[in-house]
Design an enzyme around this catalytic site. Structure first.
Site, PDB file in Angstrom:
ATOM      1  N   SER A  26       0.852  -1.196   0.000  1.00 25.36           N
ATOM      2  CA  SER A  26       0.000   0.000   0.000  1.00 25.36           C
ATOM      3  C   SER A  26       0.885   1.242   0.000  1.00 25.36           C
ATOM      4  CB  SER A  26      -0.867  -0.003   1.267  1.00 25.36           C
ATOM      5  OG  SER A  26      -1.502   1.249   1.453  1.00 25.36           O
ATOM      6  N   TYR A  80      -3.860  -0.815   9.904  1.00 29.20           N
ATOM      7  CA  TYR A  80      -3.619  -0.976   8.472  1.00 29.20           C
ATOM      8  C   TYR A  80      -2.206  -0.486   8.130  1.00 29.20           C
ATOM      9  CZ  TYR A  80      -4.542  -0.832   3.412  1.00 29.20           C
ATOM     10  OH  TYR A  80      -4.496  -1.049   2.061  1.00 29.20           O
TER      11      TYR A  80
END
Ligand code: NAP
Length: 247
Positions: A139, A152
């Protein structure tokens, strides 16, 4: 044969029922691979899309709420050449109020399951000189902090780190381990952001390409990293972000 051809390769894609994982499964099949589509729900729509392109695929069930579920998944999938660790979740809350449940859920799916699924894959592939490939989905939050998504961010920084350590350990033993860091991609994962008029405007105005990415943007890169064209790429975390990190 094209450097990008995947004919005869067997690939396992986790979280292949939707979003980026579905697009990766479809593009892998178009490149010639036989795709094992894994999901906690069925992957019927993905299998139908692959059949439409005359590709071959099958499905398998694995719920990474049990982060060790990948071991059985890999062992039941039969011989594999390529593993795409795509399954992932996100939980949003101010860090000051973030719960242990939201911490554990995200770390289990995004990081612990990814590691132990990859370990099971490597036990089959190590030393076979078959140019096995692992593609992890990282990410932008493997590099940046983000906001209100502490588990996350921690998990995706972890994915980048695991990509590097596993590449170090396995590069000379026939496995390439790399990752893709998608930018802002229009999937279920980003519905909340796209529906927030302030955040969506802020995000779009910062993307040099001037648009959100789509799942196929990521799938093409996954095919590349799974192909012979990427045989000398080890431990890379490749941004596919419309230029976001260049800015
Ligand atoms: P998505 O549409 O929400 O897809 C996530 C996939 O992971 C789904 O197939 C989902 O299955 C699966 N999954 C979730 N929990 C699972 C579990 N416990 N066991 C097995 N599978 C599970 O989101 P996406 O955007 O395609 O995300 C795919 C990957 O890209 C994720 O790792 C995400 O972090 C990463 N990513 C996305 C973006 C973006 O902008 N979209 C940006 C950077 C990174 P269900 O459908 O059953 O929930």
């Amino acid at each position: 044969m094209s450097l990008f051809d995947l004919t005869g390769r067997r690939v396992l894609v986790t979280g292949a029922n939707a979003g980026i994982g579905q697009a990766i499964a479809v593009e892998m099949a178009k490149a010639g691979a036989h795709v094992i589509c894994a999901g906690r729900r069925n992957c019927d729509a993905t299998l139908a899309a692959i059949a439409d392109t005359q590709g071959t695929a099958e499905q398998a069930v694995a719920d990474f709420a049990d982060p060790m579920a990948g071991k059985a998944l890999v062992n039941e999938a039969g011989p594999l050449d390529i593993l795409v660790n795509n399954a992932g979740i996100i939980r949003r809350e101010d860090s000051v109020d973030f719960s242990e449940a939201d911490w554990d859920a995200v770390m289990d799916v995004n990081l612990k399951a990814l590691f132990f699924t990859t370990q099971a894959f490597a036990k089959q592939a190590l030393g076979k000189e078959s140019h096995a490939k692992v593609v992890n989905i990282a990410s932008l939050l493997s590099f940046q902090g983000g906001i209100r998504v502490p588990s996350y961010t921690a998990s995706k920084h972890g994915v980048a780190g695991l990509t590097k350590i596993l590449a170090n350990e396995w590069a000379a033993q026939g496995i390439n381990v790399n990752a893709i860091a998608p930018g802002y991609i229009a999937t279920d994962n980003t519905t909340a952001l796209r529906e927030d008029p302030v955040r969506s405007k802020e995000i779009l105005s910062r993307i040099p390409a001037g648009r959100w990415g789509n799942a196929t943007d990521i799938a093409g890169t996954a095919v590349f990293l799974s192909s012979k064209a990427a045989d000398y790429i080890h431990g890379a975390v490749l941004n596919v972000d419309g230029g976001w990190l260049a800015r």
